[in-house]
Design a protein around this motif. Structure first.
Motif, PDB file in Angstrom:
ATOM      1  N   SER A  22       8.907   9.985  21.993  1.00  0.00           N
ATOM      2  CA  SER A  22       8.838   9.131  23.181  1.00  0.00           C
ATOM      3  C   SER A  22       8.705   7.650  22.850  1.00  0.00           C
ATOM      4  N   MET A  23       8.862   7.281  21.583  1.00  0.00           N
ATOM      5  CA  MET A  23       8.673   5.879  21.190  1.00  0.00           C
ATOM      6  C   MET A  23       9.658   4.966  21.921  1.00  0.00           C
ATOM      7  N   ASP A  24       9.166   3.826  22.381  1.00  0.00           N
ATOM      8  CA  ASP A  24       9.990   2.823  23.034  1.00  0.00           C
ATOM      9  C   ASP A  24      11.133   2.396  22.103  1.00  0.00           C
ATOM     10  N   ALA A  25      12.328   2.253  22.669  1.00  0.00           N
ATOM     11  CA  ALA A  25      13.516   1.963  21.864  1.00  0.00           C
ATOM     12  C   ALA A  25      13.383   0.656  21.086  1.00  0.00           C
ATOM     13  N   TYR A  26      12.805  -0.369  21.701  1.00  0.00           N
ATOM     14  CA  TYR A  26      12.672  -1.657  21.017  1.00  0.00           C
ATOM     15  C   TYR A  26      11.652  -1.574  19.883  1.00  0.00           C
ATOM     16  N   LYS A  27      10.606  -0.794  20.100  1.00  0.00           N
ATOM     17  CA  LYS A  27       9.621  -0.571  19.041  1.00  0.00           C
ATOM     18  C   LYS A  27      10.266   0.177  17.882  1.00  0.00           C
ATOM     19  N   LYS A  28      11.059   1.177  18.206  1.00  0.00           N
ATOM     20  CA  LYS A  28      11.742   1.954  17.174  1.00  0.00           C
ATOM     21  C   LYS A  28      12.680   1.062  16.364  1.00  0.00           C
ATOM     22  N   LYS A  29      13.393   0.175  17.061  1.00  0.00           N
ATOM     23  CA  LYS A  29      14.322  -0.735  16.381  1.00  0.00           C
ATOM     24  C   LYS A  29      13.574  -1.673  15.437  1.00  0.00           C
ATOM     25  N   THR A  30      12.429  -2.182  15.894  1.00  0.00           N
ATOM     26  CA  THR A  30      11.629  -3.087  15.060  1.00  0.00           C
ATOM     27  C   THR A  30      11.165  -2.383  13.781  1.00  0.00           C
ATOM     28  N   LEU A  31      10.636  -1.166  13.944  1.00  0.00           N
ATOM     29  CA  LEU A  31      10.163  -0.413  12.783  1.00  0.00           C
ATOM     30  C   LEU A  31      11.322  -0.022  11.873  1.00  0.00           C
ATOM     31  N   TYR A  32      12.449   0.353  12.484  1.00  0.00           N
ATOM     32  CA  TYR A  32      13.624   0.727  11.696  1.00  0.00           C
ATOM     33  C   TYR A  32      14.045  -0.427  10.779  1.00  0.00           C
ATOM     34  N   GLU A  33      14.171  -1.615  11.362  1.00  0.00           N
ATOM     35  CA  GLU A  33      14.617  -2.767  10.579  1.00  0.00           C
ATOM     36  C   GLU A  33      13.592  -3.140   9.510  1.00  0.00           C
ATOM     37  N   TYR A  34      12.303  -3.011   9.836  1.00  0.00           N
ATOM     38  CA  TYR A  34      11.237  -3.351   8.899  1.00  0.00           C
ATOM     39  C   TYR A  34      11.295  -2.469   7.654  1.00  0.00           C
ATOM     40  N   TYR A  35      11.350  -1.157   7.865  1.00  0.00           N
ATOM     41  CA  TYR A  35      11.340  -0.238   6.726  1.00  0.00           C
ATOM     42  C   TYR A  35      12.690  -0.186   6.018  1.00  0.00           C
ATOM     43  N   LYS A  36      13.775  -0.331   6.784  1.00  0.00           N
ATOM     44  CA  LYS A  36      15.111  -0.322   6.179  1.00  0.00           C
ATOM     45  C   LYS A  36      15.280  -1.516   5.259  1.00  0.00           C
ATOM     46  N   ASN A  37      14.840  -2.681   5.708  1.00  0.00           N
ATOM     47  CA  ASN A  37      14.944  -3.890   4.893  1.00  0.00           C
ATOM     48  C   ASN A  37      14.059  -3.811   3.651  1.00  0.00           C
ATOM     49  N   ALA A  38      13.013  -2.976   3.733  1.00  0.00           N
ATOM     50  CA  ALA A  38      12.129  -2.799   2.575  1.00  0.00           C
ATOM     51  C   ALA A  38      12.704  -1.784   1.581  1.00  0.00           C
ATOM     52  N   ARG A  89       0.830  -1.208   0.000  1.00  0.00           N
ATOM     53  CA  ARG A  89       0.000   0.000   0.000  1.00  0.00           C
ATOM     54  C   ARG A  89       0.867   1.262   0.000  1.00  0.00           C
ATOM     55  N   LEU A  90       1.993   1.219   0.699  1.00  0.00           N
ATOM     56  CA  LEU A  90       2.908   2.358   0.699  1.00  0.00           C
ATOM     57  C   LEU A  90       3.466   2.597  -0.706  1.00  0.00           C
ATOM     58  N   ARG A  91       3.790   1.511  -1.393  1.00  0.00           N
ATOM     59  CA  ARG A  91       4.300   1.646  -2.764  1.00  0.00           C
ATOM     60  C   ARG A  91       3.224   2.193  -3.688  1.00  0.00           C
ATOM     61  N   GLU A  92       1.993   1.734  -3.497  1.00  0.00           N
ATOM     62  CA  GLU A  92       0.889   2.244  -4.318  1.00  0.00           C
ATOM     63  C   GLU A  92       0.690   3.741  -4.103  1.00  0.00           C
ATOM     64  N   SER A  93       1.001   4.211  -2.891  1.00  0.00           N
ATOM     65  CA  SER A  93       0.888   5.640  -2.589  1.00  0.00           C
ATOM     66  C   SER A  93       2.160   6.403  -2.950  1.00  0.00           C
ATOM     67  N   GLU A  94       3.114   5.678  -3.547  1.00  0.00           N
ATOM     68  CA  GLU A  94       4.373   6.263  -4.028  1.00  0.00           C
ATOM     69  C   GLU A  94       5.217   6.870  -2.906  1.00  0.00           C
ATOM     70  N   VAL A  95       5.067   6.319  -1.695  1.00  0.00           N
ATOM     71  CA  VAL A  95       5.883   6.785  -0.562  1.00  0.00           C
ATOM     72  C   VAL A  95       7.337   6.409  -0.808  1.00  0.00           C
ATOM     73  N   GLN A  96       8.219   7.398  -0.634  1.00  0.00           N
ATOM     74  CA  GLN A  96       9.645   7.187  -0.897  1.00  0.00           C
ATOM     75  C   GLN A  96      10.492   7.146   0.370  1.00  0.00           C
ATOM     76  N   GLU A  97      10.062   7.858   1.410  1.00  0.00           N
ATOM     77  CA  GLU A  97      10.826   7.888   2.652  1.00  0.00           C
ATOM     78  C   GLU A  97       9.876   7.803   3.848  1.00  0.00           C
ATOM     79  N   ILE A  98      10.425   7.342   4.970  1.00  0.00           N
ATOM     80  CA  ILE A  98       9.666   7.209   6.213  1.00  0.00           C
ATOM     81  C   ILE A  98      10.264   8.159   7.243  1.00  0.00           C
ATOM     82  N   ILE A  99       9.405   8.923   7.932  1.00  0.00           N
ATOM     83  CA  ILE A  99       9.880   9.852   8.952  1.00  0.00           C
ATOM     84  C   ILE A  99       9.292   9.475  10.313  1.00  0.00           C
TER      85      ILE A  99
END
Length: 252
Positions: free
Chosen positions: A93-109, A78-88
């Motif tokens: 205050s996001m939990d560090a482990y949550k941030k790491k999970t999201l970081y790896e998810y989007y970075k690997n994509a 869905r992000l690709r369909e919306s032509e999203v190029q970067e994630i901000i």
């Protein structure tokens, strides 16, 4: 189209097409503030396409004309369909482990990642801005406290030069030394971004009470180093300059 082509003029729609499309993680006060800043600034390089949030009261709504998706709805397809190029990331205050999970998810994509926050993760004041995602933020380190009475006395009123002062170790040394009332801190680094970030952080924290100087050069450049020494006459030198990717640099 021909008139625009030969006159160099662009319509607002044409300008929008050239902007980088981003998804903002966080539809709270910080995320909405970023979106408004991007929308209202005609010179901004980014245009917000979607918010991603876990708050059920916000999911499904539009904020400033931007839809709010849940994490499940924000699939890679869905992000690709919306032509999203970067994630901000816009949840300080996001939990560090949550941030790491999201970081790896989007970075690997394959997405580029940025943070809307203060110049560094340690700043407690000033103005938020977009910056590169600092991998150090995923190391879950607490700032090291090294100050005691004898250490304070040793560095007080001294001119201190820190090589690699913009790096993860050097910048923390700068923060600790700033508390000890040195006469001057010279941040020397080969990379200007890190040096600039710690400079801005310390300026916000100490204002004009701290004499802070930046020198951009390599510690392997004898002539440049001689100039720095003649200019500042450092009394104490801390060498924190180092390569992070040692096998890669050894190979090269």
């Amino acid at each position: 189209m021909l008139l625009r082509l030969f006159s160099g003029m662009e319509t607002e729609n044409a300008k929008e097409i050239h902007k980088i499309k981003v998804a903002i993680i966080g539809a709270g006060r910080v995320g909405v503030s970023l979106a408004e800043e991007l929308i209202n600034n005609s010179k901004a390089s980014y245009t917000p396409k979607v918010f991603i949030d876990i708050n059920k009261e916000k999911v499904g709504r539009d904020i400033r004309g931007i839809p709010v998706w849940s994490e499940d709805e924000a699939s890679l397809q869905r992000l690709r369909e919306s032509e999203v190029q970067e994630i901000i990331f816009a949840i300080p205050s996001m939990d560090a482990y949550k941030k790491k999970t999201l970081y790896e998810y989007y970075k690997n994509a394959g997405y580029k990642l940025k943070v809307y926050d203060y110049p560094t993760m340690y700043v407690a004041g000033g103005k938020r801005h977009l910056r590169e995602f600092d991998i150090e933020e995923l190391l879950f380190r607490k700032p090291l406290v090294v100050s005691d009475e004898r250490t304070n006395k040793y560095y007080k009123d001294k001119v201190v030069l820190i090589t690699g002062g913009g790096g993860s170790i050097g910048s923390e040394l700068c923060r600790q030394l700033a508390k000890m009332e040195p006469k001057k801190i010279i941040i020397l680094d080969i990379y200007e971004n890190g040096a600039y970030n710690v400079q801005q952080e310390l300026k916000i924290a100490y204002g004009n009470s701290l004499d802070l100087q930046i020198e951009i050069c390599s510690i392997t450049n004898r002539k440049a180093l001689r100039t720095v020494f003649e200019r500042h006459h450092p009394q104490i030198i801390i060498n924190a300059a180092a390569h992070k990717h040692v096998p890669l640099m050894e190979h090269n």
